[in-house]
Write a protein that holds these residues in place. Structure first.
Motif, PDB file in Angstrom:
ATOM      1  N   ASN A  48      23.516 -48.045  46.067  1.00  7.57           N
ATOM      2  CA  ASN A  48      24.731 -48.546  46.731  1.00  7.57           C
ATOM      3  C   ASN A  48      25.980 -47.752  46.370  1.00  7.57           C
ATOM      4  O   ASN A  48      27.103 -48.274  46.413  1.00  7.57           O
ATOM      5  CB  ASN A  48      24.952 -50.036  46.403  1.00  7.57           C
ATOM      6  N   ASP A  49      25.792 -46.495  45.999  1.00 12.20           N
ATOM      7  CA  ASP A  49      26.927 -45.611  45.711  1.00 12.20           C
ATOM      8  C   ASP A  49      27.245 -44.835  46.991  1.00 12.20           C
ATOM      9  O   ASP A  49      26.904 -43.663  47.154  1.00 12.20           O
ATOM     10  CB  ASP A  49      26.560 -44.652  44.564  1.00 12.20           C
ATOM     11  N   HIS A  50      27.894 -45.519  47.955  1.00 11.99           N
ATOM     12  CA  HIS A  50      28.141 -44.936  49.277  1.00 11.99           C
ATOM     13  C   HIS A  50      29.120 -43.762  49.214  1.00 11.99           C
ATOM     14  O   HIS A  50      29.040 -42.849  50.049  1.00 11.99           O
ATOM     15  CB  HIS A  50      28.648 -46.014  50.237  1.00 11.99           C
ATOM     16  N   ALA A 105      27.052 -40.830  48.237  1.00 11.36           N
ATOM     17  CA  ALA A 105      26.173 -40.482  49.348  1.00 11.36           C
ATOM     18  C   ALA A 105      26.939 -39.771  50.454  1.00 11.36           C
ATOM     19  O   ALA A 105      26.456 -38.797  51.048  1.00 11.36           O
ATOM     20  CB  ALA A 105      25.496 -41.738  49.883  1.00 11.36           C
ATOM     21  N   LEU A 106      28.139 -40.241  50.740  1.00 12.90           N
ATOM     22  CA  LEU A 106      28.964 -39.613  51.771  1.00 12.90           C
ATOM     23  C   LEU A 106      29.357 -38.200  51.371  1.00 12.90           C
ATOM     24  O   LEU A 106      29.383 -37.280  52.201  1.00 12.90           O
ATOM     25  CB  LEU A 106      30.206 -40.466  52.033  1.00 12.90           C
ATOM     26  N   LEU A 117      22.192 -43.805  48.000  1.00 10.32           N
ATOM     27  CA  LEU A 117      22.184 -44.964  48.888  1.00 10.32           C
ATOM     28  C   LEU A 117      21.468 -46.142  48.250  1.00 10.32           C
ATOM     29  O   LEU A 117      21.917 -47.295  48.349  1.00 10.32           O
ATOM     30  CB  LEU A 117      21.505 -44.609  50.219  1.00 10.32           C
ATOM     31  N   PHE A 171      23.457 -44.957  56.658  1.00  7.35           N
ATOM     32  CA  PHE A 171      24.597 -45.707  56.108  1.00  7.35           C
ATOM     33  C   PHE A 171      24.672 -47.114  56.688  1.00  7.35           C
ATOM     34  O   PHE A 171      25.218 -48.025  56.065  1.00  7.35           O
ATOM     35  CB  PHE A 171      25.908 -44.967  56.409  1.00  7.35           C
ATOM     36  N   THR A 172      24.123 -47.293  57.873  1.00  5.39           N
ATOM     37  CA  THR A 172      24.265 -48.581  58.559  1.00  5.39           C
ATOM     38  C   THR A 172      23.196 -49.591  58.163  1.00  5.39           C
ATOM     39  O   THR A 172      23.263 -50.754  58.568  1.00  5.39           O
ATOM     40  CB  THR A 172      24.197 -48.366  60.081  1.00  5.39           C
TER      41      THR A 172
END
Length: 720
Positions: free
Chosen positions: A93-95, A98-99, A90, A124-125
């Motif tokens: 910024n590697d979402h 992370a997901l 996170l 995430f928000t």
């Protein structure tokens, strides 16, 4: 048994290969072998992976030793690793990554803690994950990895799955001869055919037993031919009796010592109420006592004489804190909360109800010296215990100020302070398992914590059953953990713990439901004893039902109890400032007054030319304050112990050895076997000593010949 030996040998062979790989620089091969075999966990390698953020390799290496579902420690290890991997993704910024971590790796923890999983999803928000409370400690990857590694080290060290796997064994160059080194009596030019069969040196048949007029030679390897003899485990409850008939050795029967101390053998009279007692770990008939007016005493139970009596006195008032001085001016009354011996008996400590601890050095009953006085806590010092982490002698204290402190016994320097309890510390239990030293502590609000010597906070948090004020103790073999306590409602709980899971494995039945004070307990041999409802209740460790009761008479509702190390004597506080000493049948023989016995010492060249002597055991003194009552059960003459004054070869110290026909707890030596030349000959219990000689190659081993034809072989006690 054979499969177990093969398993141990396989592990040692793997360690040999690992040592070779590391020495030759085959690091990848070594770590692959560690992970696939699970025989050794390389903490340095693991730490390097964590600090460099190689999370896939971290989990792959870890998987060779434990999985997520093995226990709560393993579960926590995997969770912390995956959580930091998720936070780093996170932060970068590697979402997508992370997901993927959230949906695959962290989801396995959702069932046990759905709320935490939902909070993690909410990250995430956020534009900056540091705004949320969950990752509040996350600053950057580098510092967070260091914090994580410190936490992982503690979890791994506490995890029973890793016990015995964190320290690489020291393998010497002649390690192929390791089996021969383990022999108690190694012979020249050993024949070791294979590493996969246990090697034991044996004496030739015609040398098992040799006797001459000048010297008696006994090879104690005849105890169990073909088996290893480990001096560390030679103390047992059974003495093998061996007969020699037509040149052949035959086992006849063991003499057992499995009874409970039920007979009142001595009554000790104190001038004030006893609050704490502790038997000397080596001289097991010496009892240390602390009272409610701050006095301490040291009793010789055998003779019934009080060897030491000290009234409370501050040794150096100038070094004490102002708070202690003020407390003493307001109320000069002070009580002993705890007396305790160090493991080897060279020190003992006294914890008082106000601030201070006093330590004494001990050499024998008449040589007791003041060692240290420590202003340890604000308020009472509720418990103290000795330990030896990192081979340093330390004393651990716990007090009303909710703190646990560790002090160097030699210098008095404070080494550690442990904070975390929210109520006064009630009891302490230092322990060592697989070379890892730690401390269990309990508080009066029913909380149990475990601490490593690292000032990193408690490693374990457990609620005592019923949130009871609790004491803890290990069994004699240090493998089983028990606790006993009483809560504010008077409910008492005696339990065995499952250390790997941190919960109660077994809860014992039969304790009173309205106890007026905290129930005292002690494990001994295969039994548990708890002082409750004016009696001493006994349980078999393996059964929850109450086994039997010992009624010593005149007991308060919750008396203080203390066993000696062998379980042959039990000290229990009774009314009118008295302490009753209960004994087994074997303990009664130890304490009985005996007639004089003449010992004819063989004066051959292997033994010192000392004159022959008569030795008489002193009788008990009359009852009075500071003396023992003599109106106690006695033992018939034919059951009395023999008392020998033994003098060894030159350069050997003169030692007095007590022994009887039923494995008497030795002051210095212990009997290893009894040899009967002819099993058909009547063996008497009142035989006299006729000859004594030391082994020619093992001068600390000796044999005593008796007038009934029997021979008893002695070996040094394991604490000698």
């Amino acid at each position: 048994m054979a499969s177990e030996k093969r398993r141990v040998l396989n592990k040692e062979l793997l360690c040999l290969i690992l040592q070779f790989c590391n020495a030759e620089g085959y690091k990848k091969t070594a770590h692959m072998l560690e992970q696939e075999s699970g025989c050794y966990f390389d903490m340095v390698f693991f730490e390097d992976l964590v600090l460099n953020g190689k999370w896939e390799m971290v989990e792959k290496y870890l998987s060779g030793f434990t999985s997520v579902s093995d226990n709560k420690y393993s579960n926590k290890i995997y969770f912390e690793i995956r959580k930091l991997n998720f936070l780093e993704a996170l932060d970068n910024n590697d979402h997508a990554k992370a997901l993927d971590i959230l949906s695959k790796d962290l989801k396995v923890f959702a069932e046990e803690n759905d709320g935490l999983f939902r909070e993690t999803t909410q990250l995430f928000t956020l534009d900056d994950l540091r705004e949320h409370e969950l990752p509040s400690k996350y600053k950057d990857a580098e510092s967070s990895r260091k914090i994580l590694m410190n936490e992982l080290k503690k979890l791994i060290e506490l995890n029973p799955i890793f016990h015995g796997k964190l320290k690489f064994p020291v393998i010497k160059s002649q390690s192929l001869n390791w089996q021969h080194i383990q022999c108690q009596y190694p012979q020249p030019n050993p024949d070791i055919e294979t590493l996969f069969e246990d090697h034991v040196c044996q004496w030739p048949q015609n040398h098992l037993f040799m006797q001459s007029t000048d010297n008696l030679q006994v090879a104690s390897s005849i105890l169990h031919p073909g088996q290893n003899h480990n001096p560390e485990s030679s103390v047992s409850d059974e003495l093998p009796i061996i007969s020699m008939n037509n040149g052949m050795l035959q086992n006849i029967q063991p003499i057992s010592n499995t009874g409970l101390p039920k007979t009142v053998a001595r009554i000790l009279n104190e001038l004030s109420s006893p609050m704490s007692t502790d038997f000397h770990p080596v001289e097991q008939t010496f009892l240390l006592v602390g009272t409610n007016v701050g006095d301490i005493g040291l009793w010789d139970i055998n003779s019934g004489v009080k060897k030491l009596s000290r009234n409370f006195m501050v040794w150096n008032i100038g070094a004490c804190s102002t708070m202690f001085k003020t407390a003493m001016m307001k109320d000069p009354c002070i009580s002993v909360n705890r007396v305790a011996w160090s493991p080897n008996g060279s020190f003992f400590g006294v914890a008082y109800s106000k601030h201070i601890v006093q330590l004494y050095s001990y050499h024998d009953g008449s040589d007791v010296q003041q060692k240290l006085e420590i202003d340890a806590h604000v308020g009472g010092v509720n418990d103290l215990a000795f330990s030896t982490p990192s081979k340093q002698h330390v004393v651990i204290t716990g007090g009303d100020d909710k703190l646990i402190k560790v002090w160097n016994v030699i210098t008095g320097v404070q080494m550690h302070t442990f904070e975390g309890h929210e109520a006064p510390v009630y009891s302490l239990l230092p322990h060592c398992k697989d070379d890892i030293h730690f401390i269990y502590s309990t508080s009066v609000d029913g909380k149990i914590k475990a601490w490593l010597y690292d000032n990193m906070g408690p490693s374990v948090h457990i609620d005592a059953p019923g949130l009871a004020c609790t004491t803890m103790a290990y069994s004699a073999d240090n493998r089983r953990l028990f606790s006993c306590g009483t809560n504010k409602n008077g409910e008492s709980f005696l339990v065995e713990w499952n250390e790997s899971e941190g919960d109660a494995k077994r809860t014992y039945k039969g304790l009173c439901k309205n106890s007026s004070a905290v129930v005292q307990f002690s494990p001994i041999k295969k039994f548990l004893a708890a002082a409750d409802d004016h009696v001493i209740k006994i349980w078999d460790m393996d059964k929850v039902e109450h086994l039997t009761t010992i009624d010593a008479g005149d007991l308060p509702a919750s008396p203080h109890i203390r066993f000696n190390k062998d379980g042959t004597l039990l000290a229990v506080t009774v009314s009118k400032n008295k302490i009753k000493i209960l004994a087994t049948a074997y303990g009664l023989q130890l304490l009985s007054g005996s007639a004089s016995v003449t010992c004819f010492v063989d004066s051959s060249s292997d033994i010192s030319d000392a004159p022959r002597k008569d030795v008489t055991n002193p009788s008990s003194s009359a009852a009075s304050s500071g003396e023992a009552d003599d109106h106690v059960p006695t033992v018939n003459n034919h059951e009395l112990e023999l008392l020998f004054l033994l003098e060894f070869m030159p350069h050997q110290i003169v030692k007095i050895v007590h022994f009887c026909w039923k494995i008497c707890p030795m002051l210095t030596y212990q009997p290893s076997c009894r040899i009967v030349m002819n099993p058909k000959t009547n063996q008497t219990l009142n035989a006299n000593a006729n000859a004594i000689a030391a082994h020619p190659q093992k001068p600390t081993q000796f044999a005593v010949g008796l007038t009934d034809g029997a021979i008893i072989v002695f070996e040094p006690h394991k604490t000698w």
